[in-house]
Design a protein around this motif. Structure first.
Motif, PDB file in Angstrom:
ATOM      1  N   THR A  37       0.690  -1.339   0.013  1.00  0.00           N
ATOM      2  CA  THR A  37      -0.151  -0.115   0.237  1.00  0.00           C
ATOM      3  C   THR A  37       0.866   1.384  -0.180  1.00  0.00           C
ATOM      4  OG1 THR A  37      -0.324  -0.281   2.121  1.00  0.00           O
ATOM      5  CG2 THR A  37      -2.089  -0.789   0.854  1.00  0.00           C
ATOM      6  N   GLN A  38       2.003   1.256   0.561  1.00  0.00           N
ATOM      7  CA  GLN A  38       2.800   2.466   0.537  1.00  0.00           C
ATOM      8  C   GLN A  38       3.223   2.762  -0.766  1.00  0.00           C
ATOM      9  OE1 GLN A  38       6.080   4.850   0.874  1.00  0.00           O
ATOM     10  NE2 GLN A  38       6.202   2.695   0.543  1.00  0.00           N
ATOM     11  N   CYS A  39       3.618   1.646  -1.431  1.00  0.00           N
ATOM     12  CA  CYS A  39       4.232   1.660  -2.864  1.00  0.00           C
ATOM     13  C   CYS A  39       2.823   2.192  -3.735  1.00  0.00           C
ATOM     14  CB  CYS A  39       4.757   0.606  -3.334  1.00  0.00           C
ATOM     15  SG  CYS A  39       5.860  -0.246  -2.471  1.00  0.00           S
ATOM     16  N   SER A  40       1.793   1.831  -3.504  1.00  0.00           N
ATOM     17  CA  SER A  40       0.630   2.000  -4.089  1.00  0.00           C
ATOM     18  C   SER A  40       0.050   3.406  -4.094  1.00  0.00           C
ATOM     19  CB  SER A  40      -0.263   0.831  -4.106  1.00  0.00           C
ATOM     20  OG  SER A  40       0.318  -0.261  -4.273  1.00  0.00           O
ATOM     21  N   PHE A  41       0.268   3.811  -2.907  1.00  0.00           N
ATOM     22  CA  PHE A  41      -0.478   5.048  -2.516  1.00  0.00           C
ATOM     23  C   PHE A  41       0.185   5.991  -2.045  1.00  0.00           C
ATOM     24  CE2 PHE A  41      -3.651   1.589  -1.302  1.00  0.00           C
ATOM     25  CZ  PHE A  41      -4.111   1.425  -2.376  1.00  0.00           C
ATOM     26  N   LEU A  42       1.523   6.116  -2.028  1.00  0.00           N
ATOM     27  CA  LEU A  42       2.163   7.241  -1.319  1.00  0.00           C
ATOM     28  C   LEU A  42       3.624   7.557  -2.049  1.00  0.00           C
ATOM     29  CD1 LEU A  42       2.422   9.244   0.793  1.00  0.00           C
ATOM     30  CD2 LEU A  42       3.882   7.818   2.181  1.00  0.00           C
ATOM     31  N   CYS A  43       4.480   6.269  -2.444  1.00  0.00           N
ATOM     32  CA  CYS A  43       5.683   6.570  -2.823  1.00  0.00           C
ATOM     33  C   CYS A  43       5.923   7.348  -4.025  1.00  0.00           C
ATOM     34  CB  CYS A  43       6.268   5.096  -2.955  1.00  0.00           C
ATOM     35  SG  CYS A  43       8.153   5.261  -3.083  1.00  0.00           S
ATOM     36  N   PRO A  44       6.462   8.538  -3.818  1.00  0.00           N
ATOM     37  CA  PRO A  44       6.651   9.420  -5.099  1.00  0.00           C
ATOM     38  C   PRO A  44       7.813   8.809  -5.827  1.00  0.00           C
ATOM     39  CG  PRO A  44       7.477  10.602  -3.114  1.00  0.00           C
ATOM     40  CD  PRO A  44       6.899   9.263  -2.640  1.00  0.00           C
TER      41      PRO A  44
END
Lengths: 355, 221
Positions: free
Chosen positions: A233-240
């Motif tokens: 989820t961090q990769c999908s929804f946040l990581c620029p």
């Protein structure tokens, strides 16, 4: 006897190197034997994700006795460089001819993690792997992949597809704000991994808020949501950085395609994809979205061999196993050199503890 | 100082510090231009509105600089107050703009209900938003702007101060022209979605900045 052996000079290093070698070779052997990529890559990636913070924090304590970094150490260029800062550095470098990260260009005694080395390494790997970096090179992604692997079934199944655009919005916001403020805005305000690496020393209300944001994002996006959704989820929804890295999927030689002549479509690939890069529309178009990080989960999940590895410029499905091997050779060679050395360095420290 | 010298100095200051001005304004300008998804010509019109608002902000600041002389730069409280209020204004107007972009047109029912009025208001605000955002960004104290403010305050009179900021504005505005190229991104539907999300994120960032700055002013004076 084990303790006596370990006390010999350099023994822990040799043992760690041997253990890492066996681990990496065994995983590669299994990839060849089972013709599956995702499962075995995940063992490596999770090991990297969990061992990197251990080794990094260890090093921080050895260098400065704390995980927190005071402002004066930042100003003297002692902040270890992280690849997540790369997208933010481009505009300020072009406009103001300055490197906005408070690190050092070349390695120093107090900061061995220099900017030049990491940028060169990232660039070389990116040219070949594209967003495959996020599956083989990122030393943070393994943490959430590890948590995502724990539950058997996801508790949350339906995710609004518009969230997929969030990393691009974060990328746009941090690039523009970094150019305006000449500060690495993401590192200062939004990076969840500060919670498990290093963070600004909490000396004011502002730094307390920063720390609160880091911990909340880490617990929410790296621990809780992967457990609930079985996705990264961090990769999908946040990581620029992931969004930025997606652009290089256009330059890489390898990609994943969905062979329309074989596809039913059962959408098992959509369920398997850890970054929501496969949608029904993408299946119809015959290729995943730009955010695909080439982990191979969809290929392994497809029962009709419709999702295949592909070399750009060749026919889809014509030589998918050859494409897989060619992609895997370059990706695994990088993984052994980069991730393997991180794993070995941390294992050496842990083995040293046993003495 | 003769007028020609003053104007030349202002223009050169604007031209030389233009990239920094551009960098300071891009967090507001780029998402606004990208979110509207207009053609390069339409984007150019939006940019002109933004720059017009920015000029008004500059001139308002010029009046302020002349009225207060150098005191604005010398008193940290006044500096923080202007900075905090400009950030708060940016946060509110950016969030309102992002919300207005999501609101559907108000034509449907024709009945004077609160929802229809809100939609109408959103539509009207949307058509003026680039001017308002340009005005508020014109008030934000970026380093070249502060330098121009100091020089304008020393220029001898309100007329001179306004003229200085006008030519400073012309000098910096040249650097904004390439942003018309954002109009070429309109064929990507995702750009609009990303730009709207970016507007929300930026509103949150400026709100936080305003909170910190104004909080300090209130607590510590």
């Amino acid at each position: 006897m084990f303790s006596r052996t370990m006390m010999q000079p350099g023994c822990a290093a040799k043992l760690a190197a041997a253990a890492t070698l066996v681990f990496m070779v065994a995983l590669f052997f299994q990839m060849m034997r089972t013709l599956q990529t995702y499962r075995w890559r995940r063992y490596f990636f999770v090991a990297l994700g969990f061992l990197f913070p251990v080794g990094f924090i260890w090093q921080l304590f050895a260098l400065r006795g704390s995980m927190s970094i005071p402002v004066e150490r930042m100003l003297s260029g002692d902040t270890p460089f992280c690849f997540l800062a790369i997208p933010m550095m481009i505009l300020p470098a072009a406009i103001a001819r300055t490197v906005i990260f408070p690190g050092s260009i070349l390695p120093t005694a107090s900061n061995p993690h220099a900017i030049a080395a990491m940028v060169a390494l990232w660039f070389a790997a990116t040219l070949v792997l594209g967003k495959g970096w996020c599956s083989y090179g990122c030393f943070f992604g393994g943490i959430e992949e590890g948590f995502a692997a724990i539950p058997k079934k996801p508790r949350i199944r339906r995710i609004d597809p518009r969230w997929r655009w969030m990393p691009w919005a974060v990328l746009a916001a941090i690039v523009l704000l970094s150019a305006a403020t000449l500060e690495p805005v993401y590192c200062m305000w939004l990076c969840p991994f500060k919670a498990v690496t290093e963070y600004p020393a909490v000396r004011s209300f502002e730094t307390a808020v920063q720390m609160g944001i880091f911990i909340t994002l880490f617990l929410g996006l790296v621990v809780a949501l992967p457990l609930l959704t079985k996705k990264r989820t961090q990769c999908s929804f946040l990581c620029p950085f992931g969004a930025f890295q997606s652009i290089f999927n256009k330059t890489g030689a390898f990609d994943i395609r969905i062979d329309q002549s074989q596809c039913k479509p059962c959408l098992l690939c959509e369920k398997a994809c850890p970054t929501l890069s496969i949608t029904p529309e993408a299946v119809r178009a015959g290729k995943p979205l730009l955010s695909c990080m080439k982990c191979g989960a969809c290929v392994d999940a497809c029962v009709r061999d419709a999702a295949v590895w592909h070399i750009k410029g060749t026919d889809v499905g014509a030589s998918s196993e050859r494409a897989r091997l060619m992609q895997l050779y370059s990706a695994w060679a990088f993984a052994v050199m980069f991730g393997g050395s991180i794993i070995a360095a941390t294992l050496e420290k842990l083995f040293g503890l046993m003495v | 100082m003769p007028l020609t010298g003053l104007m030349t100095e202002a223009l050169l200051l604007g031209l030389s510090s233009g990239p920094v001005c551009l960098a300071s304004c891009t967090p507001v300008l780029v998402p606004v231009l990208a979110a509207e998804q207009k053609s390069p010509r339409g984007t150019g019109a939006l940019l002109a509105q933004f720059l017009g608002g920015r000029l008004a902000g500059y001139l308002a600041f010029a009046c302020l600089a002349w009225l207060l002389g150098l005191s604005l730069q010398l008193q940290p409280r006044g500096h923080a107050l202007v900075y905090g209020l400009a950030d708060l204004g940016l946060a509110i107007f950016l969030a309102a703009y992002a919300l207005a972009m999501r609101t559907r047109p108000a034509a449907a029912c024709g009945q004077p209900c609160p929802a229809a009025r809100a939609r109408l208001f959103a539509q009207r605000y949307r058509s003026f938003a680039s001017v308002i955002l340009g005005f508020v960004s014109g008030l934000t104290l970026c380093p070249p702007f502060v330098a121009a403010g100091v020089r304008a305050a020393e220029s001898g009179g309100l007329g001179h101060s306004l003229l200085f900021f006008l030519w400073f504005f012309f000098g910096t505005s040249i650097w904004f022209a390439p942003s018309v190229g954002l109009g070429m991104l309109r064929r990507f539907a995702a750009v609009g979605v990303v730009a709207r999300l970016t507007l929300f994120l930026l509103a949150g960032y400026y709100a936080y900045l305003a909170l910190i700055v104004l909080g300090r002013v209130v607590l510590h004076g």
